[in-house]
Design a protein around this motif. Structure first.
Motif, PDB file in Angstrom:
ATOM      1  N   ILE A   1       9.783   8.271  11.545  1.00  0.00           N
ATOM      2  CA  ILE A   1      10.922   8.776  12.054  1.00  0.00           C
ATOM      3  C   ILE A   1      12.007   8.939  11.302  1.00  0.00           C
ATOM      4  CG2 ILE A   1      12.543   8.095  13.973  1.00  0.00           C
ATOM      5  CD1 ILE A   1      10.515   6.391  15.254  1.00  0.00           C
ATOM      6  N   GLY A   2      11.823   7.998  10.257  1.00  0.00           N
ATOM      7  CA  GLY A   2      13.081   8.273   9.407  1.00  0.00           C
ATOM      8  C   GLY A   2      12.942   9.725   8.469  1.00  0.00           C
ATOM      9  N   MET A   3      11.863   9.850   8.039  1.00  0.00           N
ATOM     10  CA  MET A   3      11.255  11.126   7.477  1.00  0.00           C
ATOM     11  C   MET A   3      11.706  12.208   8.221  1.00  0.00           C
ATOM     12  SD  MET A   3      10.559  10.383   4.451  1.00  0.00           S
ATOM     13  CE  MET A   3      10.054  12.058   3.637  1.00  0.00           C
ATOM     14  N   LEU A   4      11.215  12.083   9.815  1.00  0.00           N
ATOM     15  CA  LEU A   4      11.610  13.341  10.527  1.00  0.00           C
ATOM     16  C   LEU A   4      13.184  13.348  10.877  1.00  0.00           C
ATOM     17  CD1 LEU A   4       9.199  12.571  13.610  1.00  0.00           C
ATOM     18  CD2 LEU A   4       9.339  14.588  12.161  1.00  0.00           C
ATOM     19  N   ALA A   5      13.873  12.296  10.652  1.00  0.00           N
ATOM     20  CA  ALA A   5      15.446  12.612  10.683  1.00  0.00           C
ATOM     21  C   ALA A   5      15.900  13.250   9.742  1.00  0.00           C
ATOM     22  CB  ALA A   5      16.106  11.151  10.752  1.00  0.00           C
ATOM     23  N   MET A   6      15.366  12.978   8.346  1.00  0.00           N
ATOM     24  CA  MET A   6      15.808  13.718   7.168  1.00  0.00           C
ATOM     25  C   MET A   6      15.657  15.228   7.310  1.00  0.00           C
ATOM     26  SD  MET A   6      15.222  11.076   4.012  1.00  0.00           S
ATOM     27  CE  MET A   6      14.293   9.592   4.557  1.00  0.00           C
ATOM     28  N   LEU A   7      14.377  15.495   7.530  1.00  0.00           N
ATOM     29  CA  LEU A   7      13.884  16.856   7.935  1.00  0.00           C
ATOM     30  C   LEU A   7      14.683  17.827   8.898  1.00  0.00           C
ATOM     31  CD1 LEU A   7      11.903  18.940   6.786  1.00  0.00           C
ATOM     32  CD2 LEU A   7      10.183  18.063   8.446  1.00  0.00           C
ATOM     33  N   SER A   8      15.162  17.005  10.062  1.00  0.00           N
ATOM     34  CA  SER A   8      15.583  17.479  10.958  1.00  0.00           C
ATOM     35  C   SER A   8      17.057  18.229  10.613  1.00  0.00           C
ATOM     36  CB  SER A   8      15.672  16.451  12.313  1.00  0.00           C
ATOM     37  OG  SER A   8      16.628  15.389  12.122  1.00  0.00           O
ATOM     38  N   LEU A   9      17.621  17.215   9.724  1.00  0.00           N
ATOM     39  CA  LEU A   9      18.960  17.754   9.371  1.00  0.00           C
ATOM     40  C   LEU A   9      19.023  19.091   8.733  1.00  0.00           C
ATOM     41  CD1 LEU A   9      20.421  14.343   7.778  1.00  0.00           C
ATOM     42  CD2 LEU A   9      20.955  15.419   9.913  1.00  0.00           C
TER      43      LEU A   9
ATOM     44  N   SER B   1       2.892  -3.759  10.022  1.00  0.00           N
ATOM     45  CA  SER B   1       2.597  -2.657   9.233  1.00  0.00           C
ATOM     46  C   SER B   1       2.638  -1.103  10.113  1.00  0.00           C
ATOM     47  CB  SER B   1       1.071  -2.561   8.497  1.00  0.00           C
ATOM     48  OG  SER B   1       1.080  -3.852   7.877  1.00  0.00           O
ATOM     49  N   VAL B   2       1.910  -1.068  11.519  1.00  0.00           N
ATOM     50  CA  VAL B   2       1.878   0.022  11.889  1.00  0.00           C
ATOM     51  C   VAL B   2       3.394   0.284  12.579  1.00  0.00           C
ATOM     52  CG1 VAL B   2       1.360   0.923  14.407  1.00  0.00           C
ATOM     53  CG2 VAL B   2      -0.321  -0.308  12.899  1.00  0.00           C
ATOM     54  N   ILE B   3       4.223  -0.641  12.890  1.00  0.00           N
ATOM     55  CA  ILE B   3       5.579  -0.326  13.228  1.00  0.00           C
ATOM     56  C   ILE B   3       6.547   0.140  12.132  1.00  0.00           C
ATOM     57  CG2 ILE B   3       7.808  -1.417  14.216  1.00  0.00           C
ATOM     58  CD1 ILE B   3       6.005  -3.403  15.856  1.00  0.00           C
ATOM     59  N   THR B   4       6.269  -0.560  10.679  1.00  0.00           N
ATOM     60  CA  THR B   4       6.733  -0.152   9.611  1.00  0.00           C
ATOM     61  C   THR B   4       6.523   1.227   9.401  1.00  0.00           C
ATOM     62  OG1 THR B   4       7.080  -2.381   8.850  1.00  0.00           O
ATOM     63  CG2 THR B   4       7.314  -0.637   7.268  1.00  0.00           C
ATOM     64  N   VAL B   5       5.482   2.002   9.411  1.00  0.00           N
ATOM     65  CA  VAL B   5       5.012   3.055   9.209  1.00  0.00           C
ATOM     66  C   VAL B   5       5.670   4.007  10.110  1.00  0.00           C
ATOM     67  CG1 VAL B   5       3.132   4.822   9.015  1.00  0.00           C
ATOM     68  CG2 VAL B   5       2.801   2.495   8.017  1.00  0.00           C
ATOM     69  N   ILE B   6       5.422   3.559  11.381  1.00  0.00           N
ATOM     70  CA  ILE B   6       6.210   4.498  12.416  1.00  0.00           C
ATOM     71  C   ILE B   6       7.836   4.671  12.195  1.00  0.00           C
ATOM     72  CG2 ILE B   6       7.042   4.698  14.977  1.00  0.00           C
ATOM     73  CD1 ILE B   6       4.366   3.238  15.631  1.00  0.00           C
ATOM     74  N   LEU B   7       8.371   3.435  11.702  1.00  0.00           N
ATOM     75  CA  LEU B   7       9.735   3.710  11.317  1.00  0.00           C
ATOM     76  C   LEU B   7      10.107   4.510  10.358  1.00  0.00           C
ATOM     77  CD1 LEU B   7      11.043  -0.010  11.810  1.00  0.00           C
ATOM     78  CD2 LEU B   7      11.656   1.799  13.142  1.00  0.00           C
ATOM     79  N   MET B   8       9.169   4.450   9.294  1.00  0.00           N
ATOM     80  CA  MET B   8       9.390   5.369   8.096  1.00  0.00           C
ATOM     81  C   MET B   8       9.168   6.796   8.490  1.00  0.00           C
ATOM     82  SD  MET B   8       7.780   3.260   5.003  1.00  0.00           S
ATOM     83  CE  MET B   8       8.482   1.577   4.562  1.00  0.00           C
TER      84      MET B   8
END
Length: 568
Positions: free
Chosen positions: A317-325, A308-315
């Protein structure tokens, strides 16, 4: 069998067979001929294994093969484990509808756009390093290979961020077909832990329903090109990227070993699926022995919490990736180690020299045309089944999934040769045709279950009142299924926008789209311009998904039950 339905069904099957399946086999035929020495344009007109020997002798081949196997298998297995553990931990608190809404951003974003965003986040000068800089005393980017690393770790992370949400959605959907709560309660009453119940009771029932999607994930991870070009190692790269480079090399002699590599890519995926099938049989035997043994097993709660922790961390990071664009597209001056830009500007958006307007118009035209054709074909297919009163055959299921489990690199070059012979290579028609090979399966999969779940009594009532097949389709089915149809349309748009290799090969480099340009710019262009292209890549699918949500809500605002397919 209804005659009208039989003719409609045969017509649709003919279109799918000759328009979508035949090009795939034709592409494999052309690629296979070159892979075994038959390439008359280069003076090779005898069968031989010389292309395979040339392939093995190419610099970096062994490393590329190893990278492909390590990154592809690791990303698939880890994504499946994380998705299963996360579902086991949160299933009782997350409904399938809520899960779908939560996962939509990750499913909608094109792979290439997410990869560009991840490169911004994971790079030595990226957001994560900027966030850590004040605590570790960095005043300049650290000398660390966090992107394009030799082991492909960044590529594995990028693939997992996309595939874990997909597998989560697939598992949540499958769980609606079994009484999970009763199984968990019975297992806990017998002294089994929650994780053991999932391993022994629930997943053996879920696996047959998610087997094909897992194979699709495996096939994609083993043959991905655009994400591997952005996040993966570059010298040597993964095998799919290396094959793409060999096909586009200035030396035409590279085409022959590249064709052998394309066939090898197909064999690797076939071998990977075979290994998964053997693993399934082995796990079945081990599972039966474990069940007969009757042991309660060790506690699996730490493993579930870790997943659960790793999945939340991946998500995250994914949200940060979208925002960074979006932030990079608006940034003007952003020195390290500042967490946010020092100055902002719209110059990257307003500068016509960047060419994003032309790429955007091409992308929108391709997405609309390809998706509309695919949706119309899917509706005709399903309506033909209804009128003929026959369900989908197993071979038809295989036709739908075939383009998703075979590597694009395996047949696209050969198909481009065929298109070149009929005079449409490099034309918009060729790109639409090639994209439809991959858009139609996703549209069909998204629409088929809601269509079949439609309450047949409503249609029978309309027929009893004198409504013919066409009137029942237009007046009953399409209005009731408006939300699923628009959802399938949004999925088709997202798939079309994300297509890289079909556009690159069939467009012969002359048709620029947001995806092809973003992948090209990611190799070292201005981050602000790259951010514009990648941000637009994200916006188009989100606009499509937003329309799929708002139009039915507005159209059916006074009809509470018209939220999709009604249940029988």
């Amino acid at each position: 069998m209804n005659t009208d339905g039989r003719y409609l069904r045969l017509t649709v099957l003919s279109i799918v067979g000759f328009g979508l399946m035949l090009p795939i086999f034709l592409g494999f035929w052309q690629t296979g001929r070159a892979a075994f020495g038959l390439f008359p344009a280069l003076g090779r007109d005898t069968l031989s294994l010389a292309p395979w020997r040339e392939l093995v002798m190419l610099p970096g081949f062994g490393t590329s093969l190893k990278l492909t196997l390590v990154t592809g298998v690791s990303a698939t297995v880890l994504s499946l484990l994380l998705a299963t553990g996360f579902c086991a931990a949160v299933h009782s608190r997350v409904t399938p509808g809520a899960g779908a809404r939560m996962l939509t951003p990750f499913l909608a974003i094109p792979h290439a756009a997410l990869a560009v965003g991840l490169a911004f986040v994971l790079a030595p000068s990226g957001w994560i390093a900027r966030g850590l800089a004040p605590f570790v005393g960095w005043d300049r980017p650290p000398d660390l290979a966090t992107v394009n690393d030799t082991w492909g770790l960044a590529l594995i992370v990028g693939l997992m961020i996309k595939e874990v949400p997909f597998l989560l959605l697939v598992i949540l959907s499958a769980l609606t077909q079994i009484p999970v709560a009763k199984h968990v309660s019975a297992g806990r009453a017998l002294g089994y832990g929650r994780g053991v119940v999932w391993i022994k009771i629930i997943m053996p029932q879920v696996w047959p329903m998610i087997r094909l999607p897992v194979w699709v994930v495996l096939a994609y991870a083993l043959s991905v090109v655009d994400v591997a070009m952005i996040l993966g190692p570059s010298n040597p790269p993964t095998l799919a990227v290396a094959i793409t480079r060999w096909f586009n090399a200035p030396d035409p002699g590279q085409i022959v070993p590249a064709s052998a590599g394309a066939i090898l890519q197909v064999l690797i995926i076939a071998l990977g699926i075979a290994v998964f099938m053997l693993g399934e049989r082995l796990m079945r035997r081990i599972g039966r022995w474990w069940l007969r043994r009757g042991g309660r097993g060790l506690s699996t709660e730490p493993g579930l919490h870790l997943a659960s922790v790793i999945t939340v961390i991946l998500m995250a990071i994914g949200m940060l990736a979208m925002l960074s664009l979006l932030i990079w597209s608006l940034a003007w001056r952003w020195p390290f180690p500042q967490f946010l830009p020092e100055s902002w500007s719209l110059r990257s958006w307003l500068n016509s020299a960047s060419g994003w307007q032309h790429a955007l118009s091409n992308t929108v035209f391709l997405a609309i045309t390809t998706t509309m054709l695919s949706v119309a074909l899917a509706i005709a297919w399903l309506e033909g089944e209804d009128r003929a009163r026959r369900g989908r055959a197993a071979w038809a299921e295989a036709l739908i999934y075939l383009p998703l489990v075979i590597p694009q690199i395996g047949f696209l070059y050969g198909l481009n040769i065929a298109f070149l012979k009929i005079g449409i290579s490099g034309d918009m028609t060729a790109v639409i045709w090639a994209q439809a090979l991959f858009v139609f399966p996703y549209v069909m999969i998204a629409l088929s279950d809601p269509w079949r779940a439609l309450n047949r009594r409503t249609l029978d009532s309309a027929a009893a009142l004198g409504a013919g097949p066409f009137k029942r389709l237009v007046k009953i089915k399409l209005p009731i299924l408006l939300r699923p149809i628009l959802t399938a349309t949004a999925i088709g748009v997202a798939v079309s926008v994300a297509q890289y290799l079909p556009t690159l090969f069939m467009g012969a480099g002359r048709i620029a789209t947001l995806t092809t340009e973003a992948v090209t710019l990611s190799s070292g262009s201005d981050r602000r311009v790259t951010g514009v292209y990648a941000a637009l890549q994200i916006m188009l699918p989100f606009v499509a998904y937003l329309a799929a949500f708002l139009i039915p809500a507005f159209r059916h605002c006074n009809r509470r039950d018209l939220t999709g397919a009604t249940q029988t």
